[in-house]
Design an enzyme around this catalytic site. Sequence first.
Site, mmCIF file in Angstrom:
data_model
loop_
_atom_site.group_PDB
_atom_site.id
_atom_site.type_symbol
_atom_site.label_atom_id
_atom_site.label_comp_id
_atom_site.label_asym_id
_atom_site.label_seq_id
_atom_site.Cartn_x
_atom_site.Cartn_y
_atom_site.Cartn_z
ATOM 1 N N TYR A 21 -3.012 -2.307 -5.764
ATOM 2 C CA TYR A 21 -3.906 -1.675 -4.794
ATOM 3 C C TYR A 21 -4.604 -0.470 -5.431
ATOM 4 O O TYR A 21 -5.830 -0.313 -5.325
ATOM 5 C CB TYR A 21 -3.115 -1.268 -3.546
ATOM 6 N N GLU A 43 -5.740 1.373 8.489
ATOM 7 C CA GLU A 43 -5.387 2.800 8.386
ATOM 8 C C GLU A 43 -4.792 3.286 9.702
ATOM 9 O O GLU A 43 -3.845 4.069 9.710
ATOM 10 C CB GLU A 43 -6.600 3.645 7.986
ATOM 11 N N TRP A 51 2.257 2.960 3.729
ATOM 12 C CA TRP A 51 1.145 2.064 3.444
ATOM 13 C C TRP A 51 1.664 0.761 2.834
ATOM 14 O O TRP A 51 1.057 -0.295 3.001
ATOM 15 C CB TRP A 51 0.139 2.749 2.520
#
Length: 189
Positions: A21, A43, A51
């Site tokens: 990522y 988000e 995350w």
Amino acid sequence: MSVDDRPRCSWGSSTPEYAAYHDDEWGVPLHGEAALFERLSLEAFQSGLSWLIILRKRPTFRQAFAGFVPAVVAEFDEHDVERLLADAGIVRNRAKIEATIRNARAVRGLDRPLDELLWTFAPTPGAHARPATAADVPAVTPASTLMAKELKRRGFAFVGPTTCYALMQATGMVDDHIATCWRAADPAA
């Protein structure tokens, strides 16, 4: 995938998923309604969570939310909310699910493209100082605060200043790769 020895932002080497990522997505300019709506939605789902949880569930999120096409998600009803709440492959939080649907409806009601609206809050190229260390990376900025205020005014939910700044970082509106990170040193990255 194994994490190589390239210097990264501190979080970017902790797992193979984070490395991929970090190296391939985070901080890369992103455009397009569905792509930006996905990031905005994820988000919001990440709020209060790691995350990494969201990254691992992202393929199921995409399937569950019809590829994050706002026009499709805007038509979701209570049956869809119940379907999503039963889907163990996503974060099953009623408020976040309902906010995603509400936000899709808000996108549908915009008087300008979502892409254009969000990118108006990006700083002028070169105006954003590169952080020297992770401690120098802010969680909120005046621009993210303005973005959150404008999105809320337009009917969006779960879009506070911290979520908006995370969106700005993720989509390349700002580049917060720290000075010693290989991505900061590689202008083509």
